[in-house]
Write an enzyme that holds these catalytic residues in place. Structure first.
Site, PDB file in Angstrom:
ATOM      1  N   LYS B 159      -1.006  93.565  31.832  1.00 60.10           N
ATOM      2  CA  LYS B 159      -0.603  93.302  33.215  1.00 60.10           C
ATOM      3  C   LYS B 159      -1.692  93.607  34.229  1.00 60.10           C
ATOM      4  CE  LYS B 159       1.782  97.780  33.700  1.00 60.10           C
ATOM      5  NZ  LYS B 159       1.964  98.127  32.273  1.00 60.10           N
ATOM      6  N   HIS B 291       4.678 107.705  30.473  1.00 57.93           N
ATOM      7  CA  HIS B 291       3.641 107.158  31.362  1.00 57.93           C
ATOM      8  C   HIS B 291       3.592 108.054  32.588  1.00 57.93           C
ATOM      9  CE1 HIS B 291       0.992 104.490  33.410  1.00 57.93           C
ATOM     10  NE2 HIS B 291       1.098 103.545  32.504  1.00 57.93           N
ATOM     11  N   GLU B 370      -1.713 103.248  26.581  1.00 54.83           N
ATOM     12  CA  GLU B 370      -1.603 101.948  27.256  1.00 54.83           C
ATOM     13  C   GLU B 370      -2.506 101.849  28.480  1.00 54.83           C
ATOM     14  OE1 GLU B 370       2.538 101.984  28.223  1.00 54.83           O
ATOM     15  OE2 GLU B 370       3.177 101.999  26.133  1.00 54.83           O
TER      16      GLU B 370
END
Lengths: 534, 534
Positions: B159, B291, B370
């Site tokens: 993204k 996250h 990530e």
């Protein structure tokens, strides 16, 4: 149809907006189709009689609105040939039926029932978001425009929604186009082809143009553009010396939702400087343009701007400049909905009265305008699905205890280290909500208009697996589909308990929505379902 | 090269931001390429010696940074086969040379001189905006990652920048991908083909998935995903029963620029509920993910999150649940620049130390992450042109008199009717500026990151027709190209007098910029120029 009583039985219309101050009267209203229709499509007794006389019905719809508002229809009647338009609309209907598979829908059918039917017709495993496009809306808005402002030729502001079908309808009916970039021009060229009259039906309405774009407009045969600064005149002299140039005036746009005068426009003194320079450079100045800002809330701003234009027209023809201005472009700013205050007929009345006084027909001035939202806003409805859900249960609500256990783990507590108070209160709202829904369009998509266009969206729901008839409402949060927490559509609205797969739909999302949407995270509403309301 | 003294001779780096509070130290620095280089490309004496040993130079670059920061290189050395990576990087260089026409550029060449050269090489009538992409940046970041966090397999968060060239470099080097939508997956499929190991190298890292997307990931052979609510577990049971599922934990992300915990994540209590339900539904829970939020400013948040993960790992294996967790995904949040505080090596040190204590290698847990911004941010530079200009001259400044003449015509005066104070002060800043520039990328394009990503852009200029050597600075406004007045990039920065055609360029615009850009008004930066820094 005009004798019919319209019962409004809305399921739910909570507002979804970050700006509480914007809960104006207009948000209490549904879109114009719904205003003229019943919500319950099963109640066939109340459906209007179907007729194929499209145009007649269009005009009837306008007549209804007018009648409700106490307008005298004959007083402002347009002189445009109605017969020809009627023929064109009928042709368009046939065209879109074969080309886009546009389904014919009774004029009286409500948007809610159309949405319901569209969802039913999709494969059961389809959970994509989509737009329902009512193509006849653009034709009807065009008719209404010609009815009330027949003297003023509309140049559709492509930026508000550059969808090819809107351009197609308006081009067919005789509209012109306001293009602000080479890409917008290319779009019109692709749709309208070589035979289109680019000289008369396109205006390059950007006061600050790049040279490569100027070249493309010039080569396409476009003639009209606008200017508001000295550098631009010099640029035109070199790259587009034969352009017909309008002076873009700076207007008072304080009463518009999106003012432009911080960015564009020349005040009276600057106009005089520009007139002097244009004379020196032998630039073909032919008139004035102005823009009162997007969604103008005060029709007197048109009046004041017209007076300013009159003044610049008069100054321009003085001996020092000797320009014979023949074109006046009154820009955009028109609402797309007749329930807005002031309504389109009200704004039109002010404009017509002012024009009659200071730019009478006898003077032979060509009048034009740049409506965008007016045409595009009401034509599209967004249909989304609830793709995921989070029920704030007891485990969640007792979060505070966890904070003690894990030191600083939860975000519940307010903290001076937090970025700002606004984000704190948003967090608190989300935290205290009963249910959280995730739908498949968001702030990076259609709902970018919350940020960029100050738009207030109205949300409706449809329960697909309606096993629970309870009307109990819960404080709910609606998130968009991306991974970003900024992608929140509503921090606190009342909704019943909904399920994954249920529908949230949003009417009147046709302007400055898909036009400014990005594909962030791979999410974007790309599917269109076309209808034509008979 | 490591012995070289690097003199920084920046032409100009005023900040362009709406959020004054964000003028942190990190903005005073240029991108890492510039840090390692001179600005003056004519000064050949100071250029580093060119060599073809790409990998060696990459490692040397990292060594330089480490040395400056007092790190002991051996202490954190990775165990990954450096020879293999060296070979791959060399292959990539050749591949991109033939495929994208990537030009080789000396490692020591500054971004300023690269921009200057790129502009020189374009046709003189070209005034398009474009990105310069340094492809070797992605490889270098990958090397750095493996050097400092060799235990943790990076899954690039597509993204942040879904450009095919980034995916290509990282796939070649061995990276995995964090895809959050079917479209992101389709992109990786298109680039990596059928032979790619989708089971091990893709994670569907979205806790709230639509069913149609689940189907597409499942059919592609993806196995890993995340979950943070009960509805999602039920959904997976029905539509993806054999998925390997990670529990997405809610973390304390107050010190991140873009927190996610308002939207995603389960706290400890919710995790227990989820463990119970997963056991009941026989879902294959295999680990945890978290996250800390995008651009995490406090490495202790990783530490705290790892401790929480450890706790959930322990709870999961209790008799009630009997899950044997084997995967830990530490998410993203890593800065893309080594000058950020905390720097990547500093963050890595905290993570490694914590991992060694509570997730030691001997336990055999598979570690993944990530990172998005970390890879994509520094790889792109935006080059724009001044396409129009407005000099605020005397006529403009004496605007007040016009107000009297034309009643309410100008917007200069402050008014209680104005929408809010912020917009008033913005208007005042624009009004009082000396010069106004319009460039060909804006808030709807690359600069959407000002709104959506709280990004502070750094602007540099290049005078193309440099007839005026004056260094006098003027208060300047920089507008984007669209017709919207919200499209303002900088309300008040100091710039010299620039001309139409001059260049403004912005380094480090690779993450959450083009990924979230729209095509509003037909303006979007679509052109890419590729380089490979040797």
């Amino acid at each position: 149809m005009s004798d019919k009583q319209h019962n409004r039985k809305e399921t739910s219309k909570p507002e979804t907006s970050n700006s509480e101050s914007r809960k104006a009267d207009d948000n209490e209203r549904d879109n114009e189709d719904d205003d003229k229709a019943d919500d319950d499509d099963d109640n066939n007794d109340e459906q209007p009689v179907r007729t194929n006389l499209v145009h007649e019905l269009n005009i009837k719809a306008i007549d209804d609105i007018l009648h409700d508002q106490g307008h005298d229809l004959d007083e402002q009647a347009t002189k445009v040939d109605k017969r020809r338009r009627q023929f064109l609309v009928h042709e368009l209907k046939e065209l879109f039926e074969s080309k886009l598979g546009a389904k014919h829908v009774d004029y009286g059918q409500s948007t809610a029932s159309i949405v319901k039917n569209c969802c039913k017709e999709l494969p059961s495993d389809n959970d994509e978001s989509f737009y329902i496009v009512n193509l006849s809306h653009y034709a009807r808005q065009y008719h209404q425009w010609m009815h009330f402002l027949g003297r003023i030729h509309p140049f559709y502001a492509v930026k508000s929604n550059p969808s090819s079908f809107i351009i197609e309808v308006l081009a067919e009916l005789g509209g012109g186009f306001d293009c602000a970039s080479a890409e917008e021009l290319a779009l019109v060229q692709k749709i309208c082809g070589d035979k289109f009259d680019y000289a008369k039906r396109i205006i390059f309405a950007h006061p600050c143009k790049s040279i490569s774009h100027i070249r493309q407009f010039r080569d396409a045969g476009v003639q009209m553009t606008v200017v508001d600064n000295e550098d631009e005149l010099t640029k035109l002299k070199e790259h587009w010396p034969d352009a017909k140039v309008l002076l873009r005036l700076k207007t008072d746009d304080r009463h518009s939702m999106s003012p432009f005068s911080t960015k564009f426009g020349a005040n009276e003194r600057e106009c005089i400087t520009l007139l002097r320079l244009a004379r020196k450079l032998n630039i073909n100045l032919v008139g004035c343009s102005f823009h009162v800002g997007s969604r103008c809330l005060d029709p007197n701003l048109y009046k004041e701007s017209l007076k300013l234009a009159r003044r610049i027209f008069d100054i321009a023809q003085q001996d020092e400049f000797k320009f014979d201005f023949k074109i006046l472009d009154i820009g955009g700013g028109f609402s797309g909905h007749n329930w807005d205050k002031p309504s389109f007929p009200e704004v039109a009345k002010v404009i017509n009265q002012t024009l009659d006084k200071i730019f009478p027909e006898s003077e032979g001035i060509t009048l034009m305008s740049e409506p965008g939202r007016y045409f595009s806003s009401g034509g599209m409805t967004l249909v989304t699905r609830i793709i995921a859900r989070r029920i704030h249960n007891l485990d969640y609500k007792s979060n505070e205890k966890i904070v003690e256990l894990n030191r600083k783990m939860s975000y519940v507590q307010s903290s001076s280290e937090n970025e700002n108070e606004k984000s704190d209160s948003e967090k608190a709202l989300i935290e205290s909500a009963d249910n959280i829904y995730y739908i498949n369009d968001g702030i990076y998509g259609t709902f970018n208009a919350i940020i960029f266009d100050h738009k207030v969206f109205i949300v409706h729901y449809i329960k697909i697996n309606d096993d629970n008839e309870s009307c109990e409402q819960f404080k709910s949060v609606v998130f968009g589909p991306t991974c970003d927490s900024i992608d929140c559509i509503a921090h606190s609205i009342n909704l019943p308990l909904l399920n994954i797969g249920d529908v949230l739909w949003f009417p009147d999302v046709g302007s400055y929505t898909s036009a400014c949407a990005s594909n962030f995270n791979g999410f974007q509403t790309k599917k269109y379902v076309f209808i034509w309301k008979n």
